[in-house]
Design a protein around this motif. Structure first.
Motif, PDB file in Angstrom:
ATOM      1  N   GLY A 370      80.060  84.156 -52.928  1.00 40.36           N
ATOM      2  CA  GLY A 370      80.218  84.977 -51.686  1.00 40.36           C
ATOM      3  C   GLY A 370      79.712  84.126 -50.602  1.00 40.36           C
ATOM      4  O   GLY A 370      79.252  82.925 -50.518  1.00 40.36           O
ATOM      5  N   GLY A 371      79.165  84.932 -49.370  1.00 40.03           N
ATOM      6  CA  GLY A 371      78.929  84.176 -48.089  1.00 40.03           C
ATOM      7  C   GLY A 371      77.333  84.155 -47.882  1.00 40.03           C
ATOM      8  O   GLY A 371      76.944  83.479 -46.858  1.00 40.03           O
ATOM      9  N   ASP A 372      76.415  84.584 -48.787  1.00 37.19           N
ATOM     10  CA  ASP A 372      74.882  84.710 -48.441  1.00 37.19           C
ATOM     11  C   ASP A 372      74.516  83.135 -49.013  1.00 37.19           C
ATOM     12  O   ASP A 372      75.025  82.594 -49.840  1.00 37.19           O
ATOM     13  CB  ASP A 372      74.363  85.804 -49.521  1.00 37.19           C
ATOM     14  CG  ASP A 372      74.573  87.076 -48.953  1.00 37.19           C
ATOM     15  OD1 ASP A 372      75.686  87.449 -48.484  1.00 37.19           O
ATOM     16  OD2 ASP A 372      73.796  87.913 -49.112  1.00 37.19           O
ATOM     17  N   TRP A 373      73.469  82.581 -48.163  1.00 36.94           N
ATOM     18  CA  TRP A 373      73.174  81.377 -48.329  1.00 36.94           C
ATOM     19  C   TRP A 373      71.576  81.076 -47.729  1.00 36.94           C
ATOM     20  O   TRP A 373      71.194  81.898 -46.857  1.00 36.94           O
ATOM     21  CB  TRP A 373      73.964  80.257 -47.585  1.00 36.94           C
ATOM     22  CG  TRP A 373      74.356  80.581 -46.093  1.00 36.94           C
ATOM     23  CD1 TRP A 373      75.071  81.182 -45.732  1.00 36.94           C
ATOM     24  CD2 TRP A 373      73.564  79.773 -45.175  1.00 36.94           C
ATOM     25  NE1 TRP A 373      74.912  81.389 -44.050  1.00 36.94           N
ATOM     26  CE2 TRP A 373      74.299  80.253 -43.790  1.00 36.94           C
ATOM     27  CE3 TRP A 373      72.879  78.638 -45.014  1.00 36.94           C
ATOM     28  CZ2 TRP A 373      73.992  79.696 -42.685  1.00 36.94           C
ATOM     29  CZ3 TRP A 373      72.415  78.121 -43.788  1.00 36.94           C
ATOM     30  CH2 TRP A 373      73.204  78.709 -42.580  1.00 36.94           C
ATOM     31  N   TYR A 374      71.020  80.120 -48.318  1.00 32.82           N
ATOM     32  CA  TYR A 374      69.761  79.734 -47.695  1.00 32.82           C
ATOM     33  C   TYR A 374      69.864  78.087 -47.407  1.00 32.82           C
ATOM     34  O   TYR A 374      70.700  77.465 -47.889  1.00 32.82           O
ATOM     35  CB  TYR A 374      68.781  80.044 -48.460  1.00 32.82           C
ATOM     36  CG  TYR A 374      68.917  79.435 -49.840  1.00 32.82           C
ATOM     37  CD1 TYR A 374      68.690  78.252 -50.320  1.00 32.82           C
ATOM     38  CD2 TYR A 374      69.208  80.362 -50.972  1.00 32.82           C
ATOM     39  CE1 TYR A 374      68.578  77.578 -51.386  1.00 32.82           C
ATOM     40  CE2 TYR A 374      69.339  79.904 -52.266  1.00 32.82           C
ATOM     41  CZ  TYR A 374      69.206  78.669 -52.278  1.00 32.82           C
ATOM     42  OH  TYR A 374      69.128  78.278 -53.894  1.00 32.82           O
ATOM     43  N   ASP A 375      69.031  77.568 -46.600  1.00 32.48           N
ATOM     44  CA  ASP A 375      68.851  76.478 -46.523  1.00 32.48           C
ATOM     45  C   ASP A 375      67.620  75.777 -45.820  1.00 32.48           C
ATOM     46  O   ASP A 375      66.715  76.602 -45.281  1.00 32.48           O
ATOM     47  CB  ASP A 375      69.900  75.641 -45.671  1.00 32.48           C
ATOM     48  CG  ASP A 375      70.475  74.296 -45.664  1.00 32.48           C
ATOM     49  OD1 ASP A 375      69.733  73.604 -46.354  1.00 32.48           O
ATOM     50  OD2 ASP A 375      71.044  73.863 -44.634  1.00 32.48           O
ATOM     51  N   ALA A 376      67.041  74.411 -46.144  1.00 37.46           N
ATOM     52  CA  ALA A 376      65.819  74.084 -45.682  1.00 37.46           C
ATOM     53  C   ALA A 376      66.129  72.608 -45.480  1.00 37.46           C
ATOM     54  O   ALA A 376      66.912  72.025 -46.558  1.00 37.46           O
ATOM     55  CB  ALA A 376      64.626  74.452 -46.391  1.00 37.46           C
ATOM     56  N   PHE A 377      65.898  71.740 -44.542  1.00 33.92           N
ATOM     57  CA  PHE A 377      65.841  70.533 -44.486  1.00 33.92           C
ATOM     58  C   PHE A 377      64.852  69.813 -43.273  1.00 33.92           C
ATOM     59  O   PHE A 377      64.672  70.626 -42.338  1.00 33.92           O
ATOM     60  CB  PHE A 377      67.300  69.817 -44.155  1.00 33.92           C
ATOM     61  CG  PHE A 377      67.831  70.670 -42.920  1.00 33.92           C
ATOM     62  CD1 PHE A 377      67.949  69.952 -41.561  1.00 33.92           C
ATOM     63  CD2 PHE A 377      68.528  71.688 -42.975  1.00 33.92           C
ATOM     64  CE1 PHE A 377      68.342  70.615 -40.415  1.00 33.92           C
ATOM     65  CE2 PHE A 377      69.053  72.490 -41.801  1.00 33.92           C
ATOM     66  CZ  PHE A 377      69.078  71.867 -40.675  1.00 33.92           C
ATOM     67  N   THR A 378      64.625  68.693 -43.392  1.00 37.15           N
ATOM     68  CA  THR A 378      63.637  68.032 -42.553  1.00 37.15           C
ATOM     69  C   THR A 378      64.390  67.353 -41.290  1.00 37.15           C
ATOM     70  O   THR A 378      65.525  67.034 -41.304  1.00 37.15           O
ATOM     71  CB  THR A 378      62.712  66.824 -43.260  1.00 37.15           C
ATOM     72  OG1 THR A 378      63.685  65.815 -43.694  1.00 37.15           O
ATOM     73  CG2 THR A 378      61.948  67.218 -44.128  1.00 37.15           C
ATOM     74  N   LEU A 379      63.833  67.391 -40.040  1.00 35.02           N
ATOM     75  CA  LEU A 379      64.359  67.031 -38.981  1.00 35.02           C
ATOM     76  C   LEU A 379      63.909  65.746 -38.405  1.00 35.02           C
ATOM     77  O   LEU A 379      62.889  65.219 -38.880  1.00 35.02           O
ATOM     78  CB  LEU A 379      64.106  68.121 -37.649  1.00 35.02           C
ATOM     79  CG  LEU A 379      64.891  69.432 -38.260  1.00 35.02           C
ATOM     80  CD1 LEU A 379      64.389  70.450 -37.175  1.00 35.02           C
ATOM     81  CD2 LEU A 379      66.366  69.055 -38.338  1.00 35.02           C
ATOM     82  N   PRO A 380      64.408  64.885 -37.667  1.00 28.82           N
ATOM     83  CA  PRO A 380      63.678  63.535 -37.307  1.00 28.82           C
ATOM     84  C   PRO A 380      62.602  63.523 -36.451  1.00 28.82           C
ATOM     85  O   PRO A 380      61.664  62.766 -36.871  1.00 28.82           O
ATOM     86  CB  PRO A 380      64.912  63.187 -36.133  1.00 28.82           C
ATOM     87  CG  PRO A 380      66.121  63.607 -36.583  1.00 28.82           C
ATOM     88  CD  PRO A 380      65.734  65.038 -36.926  1.00 28.82           C
ATOM     89  N   ASP A 381      62.166  64.820 -35.819  1.00 34.04           N
ATOM     90  CA  ASP A 381      60.914  64.956 -35.083  1.00 34.04           C
ATOM     91  C   ASP A 381      59.632  65.251 -36.231  1.00 34.04           C
ATOM     92  O   ASP A 381      58.468  65.423 -36.033  1.00 34.04           O
ATOM     93  CB  ASP A 381      60.790  65.624 -34.164  1.00 34.04           C
ATOM     94  CG  ASP A 381      61.285  67.100 -34.512  1.00 34.04           C
ATOM     95  OD1 ASP A 381      61.406  67.355 -35.622  1.00 34.04           O
ATOM     96  OD2 ASP A 381      61.522  68.038 -33.530  1.00 34.04           O
ATOM     97  N   GLY A 382      59.874  65.460 -37.392  1.00 34.61           N
ATOM     98  CA  GLY A 382      59.072  65.850 -38.700  1.00 34.61           C
ATOM     99  C   GLY A 382      58.901  67.207 -39.065  1.00 34.61           C
ATOM    100  O   GLY A 382      58.311  67.638 -39.822  1.00 34.61           O
ATOM    101  N   ALA A 383      59.583  68.088 -38.114  1.00 34.94           N
ATOM    102  CA  ALA A 383      59.513  69.583 -38.195  1.00 34.94           C
ATOM    103  C   ALA A 383      60.565  69.701 -39.451  1.00 34.94           C
ATOM    104  O   ALA A 383      61.443  69.174 -40.047  1.00 34.94           O
ATOM    105  CB  ALA A 383      60.559  70.145 -37.138  1.00 34.94           C
ATOM    106  N   THR A 384      60.377  71.056 -39.908  1.00 35.55           N
ATOM    107  CA  THR A 384      61.364  71.722 -41.088  1.00 35.55           C
ATOM    108  C   THR A 384      62.128  72.661 -40.683  1.00 35.55           C
ATOM    109  O   THR A 384      61.624  73.400 -40.044  1.00 35.55           O
ATOM    110  CB  THR A 384      60.259  72.017 -42.220  1.00 35.55           C
ATOM    111  OG1 THR A 384      59.449  71.025 -42.736  1.00 35.55           O
ATOM    112  CG2 THR A 384      61.249  72.354 -43.375  1.00 35.55           C
ATOM    113  N   ALA A 385      63.341  72.576 -40.906  1.00 32.23           N
ATOM    114  CA  ALA A 385      64.186  73.672 -40.444  1.00 32.23           C
ATOM    115  C   ALA A 385      64.611  74.524 -41.651  1.00 32.23           C
ATOM    116  O   ALA A 385      64.664  74.221 -42.624  1.00 32.23           O
ATOM    117  CB  ALA A 385      65.644  72.727 -39.920  1.00 32.23           C
ATOM    118  N   LEU A 386      64.446  75.786 -41.425  1.00 34.88           N
ATOM    119  CA  LEU A 386      64.800  76.794 -42.471  1.00 34.88           C
ATOM    120  C   LEU A 386      66.069  77.652 -41.771  1.00 34.88           C
ATOM    121  O   LEU A 386      66.216  78.030 -40.582  1.00 34.88           O
ATOM    122  CB  LEU A 386      63.557  77.827 -42.594  1.00 34.88           C
ATOM    123  CG  LEU A 386      62.177  77.070 -42.788  1.00 34.88           C
ATOM    124  CD1 LEU A 386      61.078  78.265 -43.020  1.00 34.88           C
ATOM    125  CD2 LEU A 386      62.460  76.474 -44.271  1.00 34.88           C
TER     126      LEU A 386
END
Length: 591
Positions: A370-386
């Motif tokens: 289905g269409g439910d999802w999660y994600d997490a990844f690091t960004l170039p400035d060192g922050a973490t995207a959620l």
């Protein structure tokens, strides 16, 4: 006719009429006998058949045998679907019955026993030989075998077939369908049931051997397991059923001859171990292939199976085969969908100082994608995207839209060093022209470390349930700031950002609405229930926190659930700017 007969009579014998030698053979049979062609028309009858039926042969030849002769006990016309002889005739295999009824010329009813067998007339045209006689009168006392066997009435048969249909078509689980099938036939029809299934690798597996001990069903696992391959030419009953040929009767004597295959050896072992004295075997056919065979056996149950029992077993097997075929197809689709979903959902990154745990629960009654999802990844400035989001719909189209949305968000988040609100604005602008997504909700956040070693969250919310923040002391509150319109509305405008500190040892919970929505319960009720249980579990390790939270909240299963939990380090670790080693615990298990 021979050439001499043709010369003497001056005309040819009509097609389908047997010659003198075949007529002589019929006369040699010490019982009433007649032959029918492929269409069921009588082509010859012996003199004893004429006397028993009080009909001359010329009045019978060319007539449909079923319409002319086959009757019920009271002389009533017998529908073809209820006629055991007719069923066996169409199946094309030998069969017999201890009691049936024929109509005589004067309208009276003749009680008979019969036997039929395929026969090649004159060595060429296929036909069927019918032999019948009047059985010995029943003893004055004691039940007849048919009565002892407790044959079902027409009403009971119809009720059983209706129950079979409703029970087997209401589940798409193969094991559950088999359990229901077993409960339907034992002890009602037999005291043993054996189910052999052909696997997708074309192997035979004896899946169930079950005995009815009173009202208790006993599974004999020692008799279950892999079976030898199905022989291509074997005439033995189970081998024929596994090839989808026909249903038939069998007994211990059937397999006392020298075995022609490994399956025959296993059948002899089955009869010896169970004490079955009479068995009826039918193929389980799907819409495209033979799925296996079902065997009903009587050991302690009185009476033997007769040909009259086969039509009911065939009807049950037909319904069971379709149900099993549908269940197998559904489970294959679920497996494909689950594999696809697992590949679409990403692995969590390793972020020094943060623990992460994710869970994904597909709605059990749907296609598991289905269409439910999660994600997490690091960004170039060192922050973490959620990110946690939900694309409208629950099907492959929604899953494909989810993958497009997630990949676009990753690209914008990585390439643009901008606040979450601006990233989501760009994403919303691109949805309609370049994706198949109609509408979606989303929380997109950045987790950063401040100069004093603390952790901070900044986020924007596009129509999604609010994140939940739980301190290590059990204080829980929803982060309701940064809320804006869902994606895909076509309304353009700036989106808000919000910021909150993440205390040491706190847990941030991002989730989809399947966790809080349930029939008969308001959204506020669901949010309160989630907050209450999350607060009570704040002291648990993160993996235990997520698993126990799902167990306590008990999502109703009408929608997918995606959950992402992030935990900050305790005070002792808060001031470290460079941890001595990885302290991340990224858990992606499922409860």
């Amino acid at each position: 006719m021979t050439d001499r007969e043709t010369a003497e009579t001056g005309h040819d014998r009509p097609a389908g009429v047997p010659g003198a030698r075949l007529q002589d053979a019929l006369e040699a049979i010490g019982a009433g006998a007649y032959l029918v062609d492929e269409q069921g028309r009588i082509v010859a009858a012996n003199s004893l058949a004429e006397r028993l039926l009080d009909r001359p042969a010329e009045d019978m030849i060319g007539r449909d045998a079923h319409e002319l002769l086959h009757r019920g006990p009271q002389g009533q016309p017998l529908p073809a679907t209820q006629c055991c002889m007719r069923q066996a005739f169409h199946a094309g295999h030998p069969a017999q019955a201890a009691e049936d009824y024929f109509a005589r010329a004067d309208g009276s009813v003749l009680r008979i026993s019969w036997l039929i067998a395929p026969y090649a007339m004159d060595g060429s045209e296929p036909g069927t030989l019918v032999i019948f006689h009047t059985p010995e009168p029943a003893p004055a006392t004691g039940p007849r075998p048919e009565q002892a066997a407790e044959r079902l009435s027409d009403l009971e048969r119809l009720a059983l077939l209706a129950e079979t249909t409703s029970q087997l078509t209401s589940t798409f689980d193969v094991d559950e369908a088999l359990r229901r099938l077993i409960a339907l036939v034992v002890p009602r029809l037999a005291d043993w049931v054996v189910i052999d299934l052909i696997t997708e690798r074309d192997e035979v597996w004896r899946t169930a051997v079950v005995q009815a001990d009173g009202d208790t069903l006993v599974h004999h696992e020692e008799l279950q397991g892999p079976m030898p391959p199905v022989p291509e030419e074997s005439p033995m009953p189970l081998s024929r059923a596994l090839r989808g040929v026909a249903s038939t009767l069998a007994g211990p004597e059937t397999y006392r001859v020298a075995p022609d295959s490994g399956i025959a050896v296993e059948q002899r072992r089955l009869f010896d171990a169970t004490g079955i004295h009479s068995a009826a075997i039918a193929p389980l056919r799907g819409t495209r292939e033979v799925l296996g065979a079902i065997t009903l056996g009587r050991a302690k149950k009185a009476g033997d199976f007769t040909v009259a029992d086969l039509p009911l077993l065939e009807d049950i097997a037909r319904r069971a085969g379709i149900a099993l075929d549908n269940a197998r197809l559904y489970q294959r689709q679920r497996a494909v969908a689950e594999t696809m979903q697992n590949h679409l959902l990403p692995q969590m990154p390793s972020v020094p100082g943060l623990q992460m745990a994710v869970r994904y629960l597909p709605a059990p009654d749907d296609s598991q994608v289905g269409g439910d999802w999660y994600d997490a990844f690091t960004l170039p400035d060192g922050a973490t995207a959620l990110a946690v989001g939900d694309v409208v719909g629950h099907d492959l189209e929604a899953a494909a839209g989810m993958a497009q949305l997630r990949n676009m968000l990753r690209a914008y988040g990585w390439s643009r060093q901008e606040p979450p609100s601006r990233i989501v604005e760009r994403l919303d602008e691109a949805i309609m022209p370049i994706t198949d997504v109609s509408m979606a909700t989303l929380v997109f956040a950045r987790v950063t470390r401040t100069d004093d070693g603390r952790w901070q969250l900044s986020w924007t919310n596009a129509g999604h349930p609010p994140p939940l923040l739980i301190t290590r002391n059990g204080l829980a509150r929803y982060l309701t700031g940064g809320h804006g319109l869902l994606l895909g509305t076509g309304v353009r405008g700036s989106r808000p950002d919000a910021t909150a500190a993440l205390p040491p040892g706190s847990t941030l919970l991002l989730y989809t609405d399947g966790l809080i929505e349930a029939p008969g319960r308001t959204l506020d009720d669901g949010l309160d229930r989630l907050r209450q249980h999350a607060a009570a579990l704040a002291h648990r390790p993160l993996a235990s926190f997520t698993d126990e939270l799902l167990r306590r909240v008990q999502p109703p299963g009408i929608d997918d659930v995606a959950l992402l939990a992030v935990r900050t380090p305790h005070d002792a670790d808060a001031g470290r700017t460079t941890p001595p080693g990885p302290v991340t615990r990224n858990d992606t298990g499922s409860p």
